[in-house]
Design an enzyme around this catalytic site. Sequence first.
Site, PDB file in Angstrom:
ATOM      1  N   GLU A 421       0.816  -1.213   0.000  1.00 47.51           N
ATOM      2  CA  GLU A 421       0.000   0.000   0.000  1.00 47.51           C
ATOM      3  C   GLU A 421       0.854   1.269   0.000  1.00 47.51           C
ATOM      4  O   GLU A 421       0.655   2.155  -0.805  1.00 47.51           O
ATOM      5  CB  GLU A 421      -0.957  -0.021   1.189  1.00 47.51           C
ATOM      6  CG  GLU A 421      -2.017  -1.107   1.055  1.00 47.51           C
ATOM      7  CD  GLU A 421      -3.039  -1.088   2.177  1.00 47.51           C
ATOM      8  OE1 GLU A 421      -3.090  -0.081   2.933  1.00 47.51           O
ATOM      9  OE2 GLU A 421      -3.800  -2.070   2.309  1.00 47.51           O
ATOM     10  N   HIS A 423       1.405   3.709   2.723  1.00 48.54           N
ATOM     11  CA  HIS A 423       0.892   4.883   3.431  1.00 48.54           C
ATOM     12  C   HIS A 423       1.974   5.357   4.405  1.00 48.54           C
ATOM     13  O   HIS A 423       2.102   4.859   5.521  1.00 48.54           O
ATOM     14  CB  HIS A 423      -0.388   4.535   4.180  1.00 48.54           C
ATOM     15  CG  HIS A 423      -1.513   4.120   3.287  1.00 48.54           C
ATOM     16  ND1 HIS A 423      -2.091   4.976   2.367  1.00 48.54           N
ATOM     17  CD2 HIS A 423      -2.172   2.942   3.146  1.00 48.54           C
ATOM     18  CE1 HIS A 423      -3.058   4.342   1.712  1.00 48.54           C
ATOM     19  NE2 HIS A 423      -3.124   3.103   2.160  1.00 48.54           N
ATOM     20  N   THR A 449       0.614   0.152  -4.349  1.00 48.38           N
ATOM     21  CA  THR A 449      -0.795   0.220  -4.749  1.00 48.38           C
ATOM     22  C   THR A 449      -1.572   1.413  -4.218  1.00 48.38           C
ATOM     23  O   THR A 449      -2.618   1.754  -4.770  1.00 48.38           O
ATOM     24  CB  THR A 449      -1.515  -1.054  -4.297  1.00 48.38           C
ATOM     25  OG1 THR A 449      -1.378  -1.190  -2.869  1.00 48.38           O
ATOM     26  CG2 THR A 449      -0.935  -2.290  -4.971  1.00 48.38           C
ATOM     27  N   GLU A 450      -1.109   2.047  -3.135  1.00 50.42           N
ATOM     28  CA  GLU A 450      -1.907   3.122  -2.521  1.00 50.42           C
ATOM     29  C   GLU A 450      -0.984   4.194  -1.943  1.00 50.42           C
ATOM     30  O   GLU A 450      -1.133   4.608  -0.797  1.00 50.42           O
ATOM     31  CB  GLU A 450      -2.806   2.564  -1.412  1.00 50.42           C
ATOM     32  CG  GLU A 450      -3.739   1.460  -1.840  1.00 50.42           C
ATOM     33  CD  GLU A 450      -4.596   0.929  -0.681  1.00 50.42           C
ATOM     34  OE1 GLU A 450      -4.764   1.657   0.326  1.00 50.42           O
ATOM     35  OE2 GLU A 450      -5.095  -0.206  -0.786  1.00 50.42           O
ATOM     36  N   LEU A 451      -0.056   4.679  -2.713  1.00 52.92           N
ATOM     37  CA  LEU A 451       1.009   5.507  -2.156  1.00 52.92           C
ATOM     38  C   LEU A 451       0.509   6.906  -1.781  1.00 52.92           C
ATOM     39  O   LEU A 451      -0.078   7.623  -2.600  1.00 52.92           O
ATOM     40  CB  LEU A 451       2.156   5.611  -3.157  1.00 52.92           C
ATOM     41  CG  LEU A 451       3.499   6.106  -2.614  1.00 52.92           C
ATOM     42  CD1 LEU A 451       4.634   5.561  -3.468  1.00 52.92           C
ATOM     43  CD2 LEU A 451       3.590   7.615  -2.517  1.00 52.92           C
TER      44      LEU A 451
END
Length: 582
Positions: A421, A423, A449-451
């Site tokens: 991810e 975060h 995938t979710e930076l």
Amino acid sequence: MTGVANASYGIVLLILVAWLAGFGAEALPYDYTATTECLSVPHKPQYNGGIIRDPELNHGLKEWSKVGSPDIKHRSVDGNSFIVVEGRNRSHDSVSQKIYLEKDKLYTFSAWVQVNEGEHPVRATFNTSSGLRHAGITTARSKCWSMMKGGITVDTSEDTHLYLEATNASVQLWIDSVSLQPFTREEWESHQVQSVEKARKTRVRIAVLDSQKRPVRNASITIQAKATGFPLGCAMSKNILTNTAYQNWFKSRFRLTVFENEMKWYSNEAAQGREDYSVADAMMKFARQNSISVRGHNVLWDDPNMQPRWVKSLPAAALWKAVWNRVNSVMGRYKGQVIGWDVMNENLHFSFFEGKLGQDASGSAYQFATAADGRTTLFLNEYNTIEEPGDSMSSPAKYIQKIRAIQAYKGIHKNLGIGLEGHFRVANIPYMRSAIDTLGSLGLPIWITELDVQGGPNQVRYLEQILTEVHSHPRVNGIVLWAGWRPEGCYRMCLTDNNFRNLPTGDVVDRLHRQWGWMPLNGMTDSEGFFEASLFHGNYSVKVMDAPDELMQSLSDDQVFEVGPTESEESGPVEIVTNVSS
């Protein structure tokens, strides 16, 4: 790489490619090596131990000291010497070495560890003036050696103490082959540049020839990317369906997206049996119309707080049926329309389905997913694996353990993927690189995938450092930013304000995006008719903009060619056959 020439007039293009050899500054190379195999004999320390004294622990406690009051023994097995820490009463009872760390340097760490029974987390920790700083973590096993790889940066230059701790105080801790290697920022950046040149780019030589295949000297050409080989995308929210400014801002930048919430179970089936994909369908239509690829996020989410309300009270048999229906419903609907599926989301931190259905829940979900859409990469998606070196639940070792457990189930295709991810609160670049090294040893596709980066005075700087690092890592296949726009504010990081003017974070993304292949390249052929450049992998058009007058009147339209990895690292040009008509 292929070259395509469509000229029917006087000038043709001959595309030649050569591997870029010997690029980069003279600096100590970074060792990307990592292994998740548990070995009978540990490897030698990386960088010969770096700044660690007695890295192979051949001399007892001569260069090491006790932490706490454990018993320390020096052992040798088959010629390999190591330290055994036993009689431990606290997790940090171990051995330590005093190290001087400099704030302007980046440190990569590795060690080999073992325990006398079972398997337990072992962590590398630095005791700094600002508190304990974790540098890496792995799962140590008995009867074989496990590699731990990590890294650290510090805010001030100071003397610190490095020690390894086993969270279970009752086990013996065996330690060998410890390494701590400092790099200057210039050296680290040289690693990034060299890695990009090797993994993301190919050196291309373009010859401009007239109809008689004679070189055209001093011809001006422009090369423009049509599609790049490394995807950088951004999440989108449902607000894009009704906001033209949002649409224009997004489609002018990105060719890859993921839906923020609109493909999740609680969005598609808030009430049992009443499925609603209208919003997700509309977003998929917008993406297709604008040639934007989509990642499927997510099929199942293991967080108990993220289930549709009706799911929580289902008995086991009914829940199995609901899971099967969910997998087949969403994956069947969008089969062939997504480039990957986050099948299990946050499966390491949470265990809703395992708690209700038993430990077969994860593997069964991937069996169902393989049957539903077996040609698409199926990801395990998790946070803190590259962000937080102190999180034992989602360490690279734990992630790999879960992937291997899923792979063990029958009927699951080999096309699994690693979803990280990303975060971030801070940018611990050395740890992030080492974690990807470790995960990369599996040989599976790795996506960020979710930076995003938490807001604060360093947000923009951290974002640029993180994006530059993950783009340069040879094992990373793509990046998706978690910055779906909402008028009330984004999840943690926005790229634009509500009038779709870039924020500083958006400026960073735009600038890096251009640097990674989208910036037009202008040049001029040399005295032999050649122009040479290092191009990012992707599809390009090239146009001759200026040449002698007698040739310019017969120039054709843009010619298209593709740049990809070379089959060999040998230097020297390799001719690509072109179809030329005159």
